[in-house]
Design a protein around this motif. Structure first.
Motif, mmCIF file in Angstrom:
data_model
loop_
_atom_site.group_PDB
_atom_site.id
_atom_site.type_symbol
_atom_site.label_atom_id
_atom_site.label_comp_id
_atom_site.label_asym_id
_atom_site.label_seq_id
_atom_site.Cartn_x
_atom_site.Cartn_y
_atom_site.Cartn_z
ATOM 1 N N ALA A 165 0.839 -1.209 0.000
ATOM 2 C CA ALA A 165 0.000 0.000 0.000
ATOM 3 C C ALA A 165 0.867 1.251 0.000
ATOM 4 O O ALA A 165 2.093 1.181 0.134
ATOM 5 N N GLY A 166 0.215 2.398 -0.143
ATOM 6 C CA GLY A 166 0.948 3.671 -0.145
ATOM 7 C C GLY A 166 0.264 4.650 -1.076
ATOM 8 O O GLY A 166 -0.710 4.305 -1.749
ATOM 9 N N PRO A 188 7.047 11.888 1.035
ATOM 10 C CA PRO A 188 6.568 10.953 2.062
ATOM 11 C C PRO A 188 5.128 11.226 2.497
ATOM 12 O O PRO A 188 4.404 10.304 2.848
ATOM 13 N N GLU A 189 4.706 12.492 2.408
ATOM 14 C CA GLU A 189 3.358 12.840 2.880
ATOM 15 C C GLU A 189 2.274 12.084 2.104
ATOM 16 O O GLU A 189 1.176 11.875 2.623
ATOM 17 N N SER A 190 2.590 11.627 0.875
ATOM 18 C CA SER A 190 1.553 10.943 0.094
ATOM 19 C C SER A 190 1.206 9.574 0.694
ATOM 20 O O SER A 190 0.187 8.985 0.329
ATOM 21 N N SER A 191 2.027 9.072 1.612
ATOM 22 C CA SER A 191 1.727 7.765 2.214
ATOM 23 C C SER A 191 1.312 7.870 3.682
ATOM 24 O O SER A 191 1.141 6.837 4.341
ATOM 25 N N PHE A 192 1.149 9.103 4.205
ATOM 26 C CA PHE A 192 0.740 9.245 5.612
ATOM 27 C C PHE A 192 -0.588 8.518 5.858
ATOM 28 O O PHE A 192 -0.774 7.849 6.875
ATOM 29 N N PHE A 249 -4.071 4.174 8.090
ATOM 30 C CA PHE A 249 -5.028 3.098 7.782
ATOM 31 C C PHE A 249 -4.662 1.826 8.551
ATOM 32 O O PHE A 249 -5.501 1.210 9.194
ATOM 33 N N PHE A 250 -3.381 1.434 8.498
ATOM 34 C CA PHE A 250 -2.986 0.167 9.133
ATOM 35 C C PHE A 250 -2.867 0.310 10.647
ATOM 36 O O PHE A 250 -3.154 -0.635 11.379
ATOM 37 N N SER A 301 10.128 11.225 11.573
ATOM 38 C CA SER A 301 9.227 12.129 10.861
ATOM 39 C C SER A 301 7.826 11.535 10.727
ATOM 40 O O SER A 301 6.845 12.250 10.633
ATOM 41 N N LEU A 302 7.724 10.201 10.744
ATOM 42 C CA LEU A 302 6.409 9.558 10.658
ATOM 43 C C LEU A 302 5.866 9.193 12.041
ATOM 44 O O LEU A 302 4.779 8.636 12.140
ATOM 45 N N ALA A 303 6.632 9.517 13.091
ATOM 46 C CA ALA A 303 6.254 9.197 14.481
ATOM 47 C C ALA A 303 5.916 7.708 14.611
ATOM 48 O O ALA A 303 4.887 7.333 15.192
#
Ligand SMILES: Nc1nc2c(ncn2[C@@H]2O[C@H](COP(=O)(O)OP(=O)(O)OP(=O)(O)O)[C@@H](O)[C@H]2O)c(=O)[nH]1
Ligand SMILES: [Mg+2]
Length: 202
Positions: A25-26, A121-125, A130-131, A159-161
């Motif tokens: 996913a992403g 990277p923001e396009s996969s936040f 979701f998961f 950055s993604l915590a």
């Protein structure tokens, strides 16, 4: 009788391998279809449609200007890990207008790869979210477009915590070995989670 005491034991049928459903996913254009195609040992099933002028205002092609088509339903591939395990890979569509399909695609999935384009990277936040919400274990794979990896995994984790138990791997979605390493890291995480949840033997 000649040869009777040297007869071979009856053949034990080989056990069927375990099968596991995994989502790739992403966000839009991060390389999901490329990853499924690179790692699959069968010709992958693809549901690609050409990008059209009608989508120009909606589809952000910054960084992926060469992109000509997009997944409108799913990708499907398969990879065996040793003799005992077969992974069925389901690539999700990336465009927001197709995200309603993710819920169905996630049914029965044991784990996921969240693929990230290192430049966007923001396009996969939303995929991470979701998961996390559904408590489906995942790993983050950072696709270094043009093979470039400017950020170390720990910086991406911050950055993604992401918590410590979520592996972050640098990869190249075009390279089979690289994608295989990502899937093996996911299987390791699934086994670690399972071991933690299992009660110790009495
Ligand atoms: N240079 C480079 N190009 C890549 C890489 N990964 C994917 N691409 C290209 O980037 C574009 C998008 O890749 P896709 O695999 O279609 O991305 P996707 O995530 O499936 O896209 P959607 O299904 O539309 O969300 C394609 O033109 C790929 O050839 C990479 O690691 N490096
Ligand atoms: Mg795709």
């Amino acid at each position: 009788m000649a040869g009777s005491d040297t007869a071979a034991p009856p053949a034990v049928p080989a056990a069927a391998p375990d099968t596991v459903k995994i989502l790739i996913a992403g966000g839009f254009g991060v390389g999901k279809t490329t990853m499924v195609g690179a790692v699959s040992e069968i010709t992958p099933l693809r549901t690609e449609e050409p990008l059209t002028v009608a989508g120009l205002d909606v589809d952000d092609l910054k960084g992926i200007e060469e992109k000509r088509s997009t997944t409108v339903a799913l990708d499907f591939g398969r990879i065996s890990i040793g003799d005992d395990l077969v992974l069925y890979l389901f690539g999700t569509p990336g465009q927001q207008r197709f995200w309603f399909m993710w819920n169905d695609l996630a049914i029965g999935a044991l784990g996921a790869v969240v693929l990230i384009d290192v430049r966007r990277p923001e396009s996969s936040f939303a995929a991470v979210d979701f998961f996390e919400r559904r408590k489906i274990p995942f790993v983050v794979a950072v696709n270094g477009f043009h093979g470039l990896h400017p950020y170390p995994p720990e910086e991406i984790r911050e950055s993604l915590a992401l918590p410590e138990n979520v592996p972050v791997l640098l990869c190249d979605a075009r390279e089979r070995e690289s994608c295989r390493d990502v899937l093996i890291a996911l299987i390791d995480r699934l086994i670690a989670d399972f071991t933690l949840r299992s009660p110790p033997p009495t």
